[in-house]
Design an enzyme around this catalytic site. Sequence first.
Site, PDB file in Angstrom:
ATOM      1  CG  LEU A 133      -1.912  -1.089   1.221  1.00 31.32           C
ATOM      2  CD1 LEU A 133      -2.531  -1.824   2.623  1.00 31.32           C
ATOM      3  CD2 LEU A 133      -3.200  -1.510   0.157  1.00 31.32           C
ATOM      4  N   GLY A 180       1.999   1.626   4.356  1.00 31.23           N
ATOM      5  CA  GLY A 180       2.073   0.419   4.935  1.00 31.23           C
ATOM      6  C   GLY A 180       1.384  -0.983   4.158  1.00 31.23           C
ATOM      7  CB  SER A 193      18.345   0.733  -4.058  1.00 33.69           C
ATOM      8  OG  SER A 193      17.458   0.128  -4.285  1.00 33.69           O
ATOM      9  CG  ASP A 234      10.925  -6.178  -7.766  1.00 34.31           C
ATOM     10  OD1 ASP A 234      10.184  -5.815  -7.289  1.00 34.31           O
ATOM     11  OD2 ASP A 234      11.141  -5.348  -7.998  1.00 34.31           O
TER      12      ASP A 234
END
Length: 293
Positions: free
Chosen positions: A201, A205, A278, A239
Site C-alpha cells: 500500500l 504500509g 539500493s 521487489d
Amino acid sequence: MSFFPGGKGANQAAAAAQLSYPTHFLGKVGSDSYAAPLRAALAGAGVLLDHLQERPGPTGTAVILLQSSGENSIIIVGGANQDEEAWSLSEQEQQLIAGAGAVLLQREIPEAANIQVAKVAAAAGVPVLLDAGGIDAPLSPELLQYLSIISPNETELQRLTGLPTGSTDEQLAAAAALQEAAAQQQQQQQQGGGLQVLLKLGTAGSMMVPAAAAAGGGGVVLQPAVKAPQVVDTTGAGDCFTAAFMVGLLEGASTAAAMRLAAAAAAICVSRAGAQPSMPSRAELDSLLATLA
C-alpha cells in the site's frame, strides 16, 4: 540518463541474497553488452548464478521515467526472458525448485514459464510467492492454483479483479474475490491450502489477508510503512519488500514480524537511487530494525 541493474526477478534475488539468505536465480540474459554488468551485479549481491543462461539477442531492459517525488513509470522491453522456448526446465532445475525453501515469481517472464516453475514447486510442497508486478494482463487460472501468496499493490489488485481498491473495505473485497478464484481452481485439482494476499500500500504500509479471511476481515495483519529519511527512487521497492518478507518467513518470523522486516527493507531501498544497488545489506536492515524496537 543513468544505468542500473534491475529486473523484477533479479531484484528479488539480489534483495534476498543481500539479506544473507542462500538464493539461486533462474533467468536469461542476452548476448549484448548489458549481460555482463547484470551478471556481475547479481554475483556481487551474493546470488548463485549456476542457472543463469545466455540467449542470442538483447537482454531485458526497462526504461524508467523517474519523477522528482521518487515515483516512477516503467516501459519494459522483455528481451531474452520473453523467449518461451528457452523456458523448458531441465531435470536439474526442477530438482533445485523442488528443494527450495520458497520460490519467488513475478510477471516479467512468460506466464507459461511461471506456470512450469510454480507447478514443480507446489508438487513438492514449496511455497510460491508471486509479485503481481510486470505485465498488465489477466492472471492465468492455472497459475493461480499453484500460488501460496500473491503480492500486488492496489492498482495491480484492481486490474486482477476488476474491482475498486480505494478503501480498506474495497481492498478486502477484492482480495476475497481473488482468493475465491484460487479456491475454485485448487478444489478442482484437489490441492493447495488457500491463497494469502500480501497487499502493498505504498506510504500506507501493507496488509496481509490470510486465506479465506478477507470476507470477514478476521486474521488480517496491518503493517505501517517505515518512514524513510528521504525518498529518492521507489524503483525496486516492491521487489525488495516481497523478498525481505519471504526471507523473514523462512527464518521463522511470524507474518507480522516478517512484514515489519520487509517494511524496513523497503524504507532503505527507496532512500537511494537504482534498483539492485539500493537493496539493503543485512547489517543495514538489522541496524534500522534496532532503532524501531
